[in-house]
Design a protein around this motif. Structure first.
Motif, PDB file in Angstrom:
ATOM      1  N   ARG A  91       0.839  -1.202   0.000  1.00  0.00           N
ATOM      2  CA  ARG A  91       0.000   0.000   0.000  1.00  0.00           C
ATOM      3  C   ARG A  91       0.877   1.256   0.000  1.00  0.00           C
ATOM      4  O   ARG A  91       1.825   1.357   0.769  1.00  0.00           O
ATOM      5  N   LEU A  92       0.503   2.195  -0.835  1.00  0.00           N
ATOM      6  CA  LEU A  92       1.179   3.490  -0.870  1.00  0.00           C
ATOM      7  C   LEU A  92       0.334   4.582  -0.232  1.00  0.00           C
ATOM      8  O   LEU A  92       0.879   5.554   0.301  1.00  0.00           O
ATOM      9  N   ALA A  93      -0.987   4.444  -0.300  1.00  0.00           N
ATOM     10  CA  ALA A  93      -1.886   5.446   0.270  1.00  0.00           C
ATOM     11  C   ALA A  93      -3.263   4.822   0.420  1.00  0.00           C
ATOM     12  O   ALA A  93      -3.618   3.877  -0.295  1.00  0.00           O
ATOM     13  N   SER A  94      -4.055   5.353   1.339  1.00  0.00           N
ATOM     14  CA  SER A  94      -5.430   4.900   1.557  1.00  0.00           C
ATOM     15  C   SER A  94      -6.380   6.073   1.368  1.00  0.00           C
ATOM     16  O   SER A  94      -6.105   7.183   1.833  1.00  0.00           O
ATOM     17  N   HIS A 143     -16.753  16.501  -5.783  1.00  0.00           N
ATOM     18  CA  HIS A 143     -15.933  15.300  -5.734  1.00  0.00           C
ATOM     19  C   HIS A 143     -16.624  14.196  -4.939  1.00  0.00           C
ATOM     20  O   HIS A 143     -17.575  14.444  -4.180  1.00  0.00           O
ATOM     21  N   LEU A 144     -16.157  12.972  -5.143  1.00  0.00           N
ATOM     22  CA  LEU A 144     -16.566  11.795  -4.390  1.00  0.00           C
ATOM     23  C   LEU A 144     -15.355  11.285  -3.632  1.00  0.00           C
ATOM     24  O   LEU A 144     -14.250  11.241  -4.184  1.00  0.00           O
ATOM     25  N   PHE A 145     -15.562  10.872  -2.403  1.00  0.00           N
ATOM     26  CA  PHE A 145     -14.459  10.299  -1.630  1.00  0.00           C
ATOM     27  C   PHE A 145     -14.715   8.819  -1.416  1.00  0.00           C
ATOM     28  O   PHE A 145     -15.773   8.419  -0.933  1.00  0.00           O
ATOM     29  N   TYR A 146     -13.726   8.007  -1.798  1.00  0.00           N
ATOM     30  CA  TYR A 146     -13.793   6.554  -1.655  1.00  0.00           C
ATOM     31  C   TYR A 146     -12.870   6.149  -0.503  1.00  0.00           C
ATOM     32  O   TYR A 146     -11.653   6.032  -0.690  1.00  0.00           O
ATOM     33  N   PRO A 147     -13.395   5.924   0.695  1.00  0.00           N
ATOM     34  CA  PRO A 147     -12.517   5.665   1.840  1.00  0.00           C
ATOM     35  C   PRO A 147     -11.734   4.369   1.733  1.00  0.00           C
ATOM     36  O   PRO A 147     -10.645   4.261   2.315  1.00  0.00           O
ATOM     37  N   ASP A 148     -12.253   3.369   1.007  1.00  0.00           N
ATOM     38  CA  ASP A 148     -11.574   2.076   0.919  1.00  0.00           C
ATOM     39  C   ASP A 148     -10.722   1.928  -0.334  1.00  0.00           C
ATOM     40  O   ASP A 148     -10.133   0.867  -0.560  1.00  0.00           O
ATOM     41  N   ALA A 149     -10.683   2.953  -1.173  1.00  0.00           N
ATOM     42  CA  ALA A 149      -9.824   2.904  -2.351  1.00  0.00           C
ATOM     43  C   ALA A 149      -8.364   3.056  -1.908  1.00  0.00           C
ATOM     44  O   ALA A 149      -8.070   3.592  -0.844  1.00  0.00           O
ATOM     45  N   LEU A 150      -7.451   2.573  -2.746  1.00  0.00           N
ATOM     46  CA  LEU A 150      -6.041   2.488  -2.362  1.00  0.00           C
ATOM     47  C   LEU A 150      -5.137   2.900  -3.514  1.00  0.00           C
ATOM     48  O   LEU A 150      -5.523   2.814  -4.683  1.00  0.00           O
ATOM     49  N   ALA A 151      -3.924   3.288  -3.166  1.00  0.00           N
ATOM     50  CA  ALA A 151      -2.820   3.323  -4.128  1.00  0.00           C
ATOM     51  C   ALA A 151      -1.885   2.185  -3.755  1.00  0.00           C
ATOM     52  O   ALA A 151      -1.550   2.003  -2.581  1.00  0.00           O
ATOM     53  N   LEU A 152      -1.481   1.396  -4.750  1.00  0.00           N
ATOM     54  CA  LEU A 152      -0.665   0.218  -4.503  1.00  0.00           C
ATOM     55  C   LEU A 152       0.555   0.215  -5.405  1.00  0.00           C
ATOM     56  O   LEU A 152       0.514   0.724  -6.536  1.00  0.00           O
ATOM     57  N   ASP A 153       1.617  -0.387  -4.919  1.00  0.00           N
ATOM     58  CA  ASP A 153       2.789  -0.691  -5.734  1.00  0.00           C
ATOM     59  C   ASP A 153       2.479  -1.998  -6.461  1.00  0.00           C
ATOM     60  O   ASP A 153       2.548  -3.083  -5.871  1.00  0.00           O
ATOM     61  N   ILE A 154       2.119  -1.902  -7.741  1.00  0.00           N
ATOM     62  CA  ILE A 154       1.647  -3.086  -8.460  1.00  0.00           C
ATOM     63  C   ILE A 154       2.778  -4.096  -8.632  1.00  0.00           C
ATOM     64  O   ILE A 154       2.568  -5.312  -8.524  1.00  0.00           O
ATOM     65  N   ARG A 155       3.984  -3.620  -8.895  1.00  0.00           N
ATOM     66  CA  ARG A 155       5.108  -4.557  -9.008  1.00  0.00           C
ATOM     67  C   ARG A 155       5.308  -5.313  -7.696  1.00  0.00           C
ATOM     68  O   ARG A 155       5.519  -6.528  -7.697  1.00  0.00           O
ATOM     69  N   ALA A 156       5.243  -4.603  -6.569  1.00  0.00           N
ATOM     70  CA  ALA A 156       5.404  -5.276  -5.274  1.00  0.00           C
ATOM     71  C   ALA A 156       4.294  -6.293  -5.041  1.00  0.00           C
ATOM     72  O   ALA A 156       4.528  -7.373  -4.479  1.00  0.00           O
ATOM     73  N   LEU A 173       4.073  20.459  -2.749  1.00  0.00           N
ATOM     74  CA  LEU A 173       2.739  19.924  -2.468  1.00  0.00           C
ATOM     75  C   LEU A 173       2.372  20.163  -1.007  1.00  0.00           C
ATOM     76  O   LEU A 173       3.136  19.817  -0.103  1.00  0.00           O
ATOM     77  N   PRO A 174       1.206  20.721  -0.730  1.00  0.00           N
ATOM     78  CA  PRO A 174       0.768  20.847   0.664  1.00  0.00           C
ATOM     79  C   PRO A 174       0.301  19.485   1.185  1.00  0.00           C
ATOM     80  O   PRO A 174       0.055  18.552   0.416  1.00  0.00           O
ATOM     81  N   ASP A 175       0.182  19.362   2.476  1.00  0.00           N
ATOM     82  CA  ASP A 175      -0.327  18.137   3.085  1.00  0.00           C
ATOM     83  C   ASP A 175      -1.852  18.207   3.109  1.00  0.00           C
ATOM     84  O   ASP A 175      -2.437  18.927   3.902  1.00  0.00           O
ATOM     85  N   TRP A 176      -2.500  17.454   2.226  1.00  0.00           N
ATOM     86  CA  TRP A 176      -3.965  17.486   2.195  1.00  0.00           C
ATOM     87  C   TRP A 176      -4.584  16.240   2.848  1.00  0.00           C
ATOM     88  O   TRP A 176      -5.783  15.996   2.724  1.00  0.00           O
ATOM     89  N   GLY A 177      -3.767  15.443   3.530  1.00  0.00           N
ATOM     90  CA  GLY A 177      -4.320  14.311   4.274  1.00  0.00           C
ATOM     91  C   GLY A 177      -3.798  12.964   3.848  1.00  0.00           C
ATOM     92  O   GLY A 177      -4.179  11.942   4.419  1.00  0.00           O
ATOM     93  N   GLY A 178      -2.952  12.910   2.823  1.00  0.00           N
ATOM     94  CA  GLY A 178      -2.333  11.657   2.414  1.00  0.00           C
ATOM     95  C   GLY A 178      -3.143  10.808   1.469  1.00  0.00           C
ATOM     96  O   GLY A 178      -2.662   9.765   1.003  1.00  0.00           O
ATOM     97  N   PRO A 221       0.436  11.035  -3.412  1.00  0.00           N
ATOM     98  CA  PRO A 221       1.452  11.768  -2.642  1.00  0.00           C
ATOM     99  C   PRO A 221       2.338  10.838  -1.828  1.00  0.00           C
ATOM    100  O   PRO A 221       1.899   9.810  -1.315  1.00  0.00           O
ATOM    101  N   GLU A 222       3.599  11.215  -1.746  1.00  0.00           N
ATOM    102  CA  GLU A 222       4.550  10.552  -0.868  1.00  0.00           C
ATOM    103  C   GLU A 222       5.003  11.572   0.184  1.00  0.00           C
ATOM    104  O   GLU A 222       4.465  12.676   0.258  1.00  0.00           O
ATOM    105  N   ALA A 223       5.991  11.231   0.954  1.00  0.00           N
ATOM    106  CA  ALA A 223       6.520  12.164   1.958  1.00  0.00           C
ATOM    107  C   ALA A 223       7.422  13.208   1.301  1.00  0.00           C
ATOM    108  O   ALA A 223       7.944  13.007   0.192  1.00  0.00           O
ATOM    109  N   HIS A 224       7.591  14.330   1.964  1.00  0.00           N
ATOM    110  CA  HIS A 224       8.569  15.357   1.593  1.00  0.00           C
ATOM    111  C   HIS A 224       8.330  15.932   0.202  1.00  0.00           C
ATOM    112  O   HIS A 224       9.270  16.222  -0.545  1.00  0.00           O
TER     113      HIS A 224
END
Length: 605
Positions: free
Chosen positions: A320-323, A365-378, A453-458, A469-472
């Motif tokens: 997982r990269l983001a939730s 906008h629509l917010f999907y709480p269970d949607a994810l960003a994933l590292d597909i190769r991993a 990039l501002p921090d909008w919640g990850g 988004p990633e860190a930094h």
């Protein structure tokens, strides 16, 4: 539900959830013992158990406990349960606390308990080598769409006098249709009409002493029916999977979990094509009126998330990269889509989006709480780690043999398999099935950037393009969508600085990306995706083999995370005659026969 004398009671049905004050011994005698599950589990490789009336899940949790103690290594249990009125999650947890149900399986059940949406929902028990398909809705129509062969039934539910929708000939005929030869049942009831209806449906029914204060109950066996056609299709025990991308590895993983010997072929190795993507978004593809499409989206979201949880727990490697994902209506089309879904309401969309949720842009906008960003190769590498090493070979031909097997020709010579799953990457040079002629290819590039990039919640921001988004101040952004001129080419997708700028233009609405001069490109990745006209994958039997031994999992396009793992699960269950995760009408949306193949007689197609 309310509590009466310390036990749960269904007010609308005027009946308790348990028939006695000792629910565990009741389940052991009325269901597990009546079906002789302990001895049958010891002798099986795969077993299908079904029940009418899920309730608190106690019956199946106790069956799972028996399965864990008795089943041989490598055996697999597929369960089906029907429930018209699912308990609220807090009521389910309260009953489990009362019954002392706090083992691994009970916790997994509660953590994956589905939303109250009609249809089929999967709950995974990987440590027990088992899955549950929980069917929510009215029993008769649900059963009519279920595929698979059941070995034993728990006929549970509220009393026939107060719940006639569950105890009637329509339901019993569907139960008989789904029953394997010699299937058994046990039930708490002894009602005369139930006995007569079961006998009419084809069961031999016996009255036996009841549990506790109840005088009698019923159990029985499906009679051997004369003139019943015998299927010539055998259960495959050795399967070849061609393609080591997400689609192929997911199918191989599901087959191996069910005790099948699997070999995966791919000259490019694990995730050598578009599945090598370092960052992808698991996001539902919803429609305000198309409930079947939404059901596929809900099933795909749940299965990929459960698979990710399982693999992260085993490998201890982050996938997982983001939730959380916010979809913003940036374009006119996007705004219209958001507004139509908001008007239809989340109930028509599988409760996948929240009516209100965070965003990073003023657009609707629509917010999907269970949607994810994933590292597909991993994700692919974690799947591959549980399989035999991928064979770096090109499969050149598939031949059907008179003995019912298939012969593959590769660099190592000729080898025979009981079935083959084709999960080919886009642009596979050698055609192995006619459906490849209907596939187009699309290149897409992602860019990894450094920006203010501002921090909008990850969470992930999507609209025109997406930003993970990633860190930094770093992020992956993408992706371009460029049709390739020659779909048959095997040349890899290429990256360009122009596509970096295209990604930034599409995401100029994202805070921190308005000024391209403040953005630094750190890395690029490009891949080629396979698609067909309606943008849904091809999942099911190929035209090249009417016997259904050559199966396809192709053309997942840019939604491989949503569709490919679910497709692998469906293919494994279909090949083995287990309960399938999609009902017949919904599954037809993915059937390869829905598309016309160039050169095919249009009258036949």
């Amino acid at each position: 539900m309310e509590w009466r004398d310390g036990l749960p009671f269904a007010v609308d049905y005027g009946d308790g959830y348990f028939g006695s004050r000792d629910p565990r011994s009741e389940v052991q005698e009325v269901f597990i013992g009546a079906n002789a599950l302990a001895s049958r589990f010891r002798q099986c490789r795969r077993f299908v158990l079904a029940e009418t009336g899920f309730g608190s899940g106690l019956n199946l949790l106790m069956a799972l406990q028996t399965w864990r103690h008795e089943a041989p290594p490598g055996a697999f249990l597929s369960m089906l349960s029907l429930e018209a009125h699912p308990l609220a999650p807090e009521d389910l947890a309260a009953i489990h606390a009362t019954l002392g149900l706090d083992g691994t399986d009970a916790r997994r059940l509660r953590s994956q308990y589905p939303p109250p949406v009609a249809g089929l929902h999967r709950i995974e028990f990987p440590e027990a080598r088992a899955v549950l398909t929980l069917a929510l809705g009215d029993a008769a129509p649900l059963l009519s769409g279920v595929a698979g062969q059941v070995d034993a039934w728990f006929l549970d539910g509220f009393a026939p006098r107060s719940n006639p929708a569950l105890w009637n000939t329509g339901v019993f005929r569907q139960i008989a249709r789904l029953s394997a030869p010699g299937a058994t049942f046990g039930t708490y009831t002894a009602a005369g009409q139930v006995r007569r209806d079961l006998e009419d449906a084809g069961f031999e029914v016996r009255r036996v002493p009841g549990h506790g204060r109840k005088r009698e109950r019923l159990q029985g066996t499906l009679r051997t029916r004369p003139n019943t056609p015998v299927s010539s299709r055998s259960v495959p025990e050795r399967v070849a999977v061609v393609g080591a991308g997400l689609a192929g590895l997911a199918a191989a993983h599901a087959l191996q979990a069910r005790g099948v010997t699997v070999e995966v072929f791919d000259p490019a190795g694990v995730a050598g094509g578009a599945s090598g993507n370092p960052a992808g978004v698991l996001l539902p593809n919803l429609h305000p009126q198309d409930l079947e499409l939404n059901q596929i989206a809900l099933a795909g979201m749940r299965h990929t998330a459960a698979l990710t949880d399982h693999l992260e727990g085993k490998t201890h490697r982050p996938i997982r990269l983001a939730s959380g994902v916010a979809f913003h209506g940036i374009s006119a089309h996007g705004r219209k889509r958001v507004q139509r879904l908001q008007k239809a309401g989340p109930a028509r969309a599988g409760l996948l989006f929240a009516p209100e949720g965070p965003g990073c842009n003023p657009a609707p906008h629509l917010f999907y709480p269970d949607a994810l960003a994933l590292d597909i190769r991993a994700l692919c590498e974690a799947l591959a780690a549980e399989l035999a090493p991928v064979r770096h070979e090109t499969v050149q031909d598939i031949q059907t043999l008179a003995n019912g097997s298939l012969r593959l020709q590769g660099a190592s010579g000729l080898e025979e398999y009981d079935a083959v799953v084709l999960a080919l990457a886009a642009g596979h040079q050698r055609p192995l099935c006619p459906e490849q002629a209907a596939i187009a290819t699309v290149d897409g590039q992602m860019s990894r950037i450094q920006a203010p990039l501002p921090d909008w919640g990850g969470f992930v921001a999507t609209g025109q393009g997406y930003c993970i988004p990633e860190a930094h101040g770093r992020a992956w952004i993408g992706a371009t969508y460029r049709h390739t001129a020659a779909p048959a080419t095997t040349a890899p997708a290429y990256t360009t600085a122009e596509d970096d700028q295209a990604n930034l233009r599409h995401l100029s609405w994202v805070p921190g990306l308005q000024d391209p001069s403040e953005v630094k490109v750190l890395a690029r990745w490009a891949g080629t995706r396979a698609v067909v006209r309606d943008r849904l994958p091809l999942v099911g039997p190929s035209r090249m083999d009417p016997e259904g031994r050559v199966m396809l999992s192709l053309a997942h396009g840019s939604r491989g995370l949503l569709y490919a793992p679910l497709a692998g699960e469906w293919l494994a269950d279909h090949l083995l005659g287990l309960i399938e995760p999609l009902d017949a009408h919904t599954r037809a949306r993915l059937d390869p026969m829905r598309i016309a193949v160039p050169g095919e007689d249009s009258a036949e197609s």
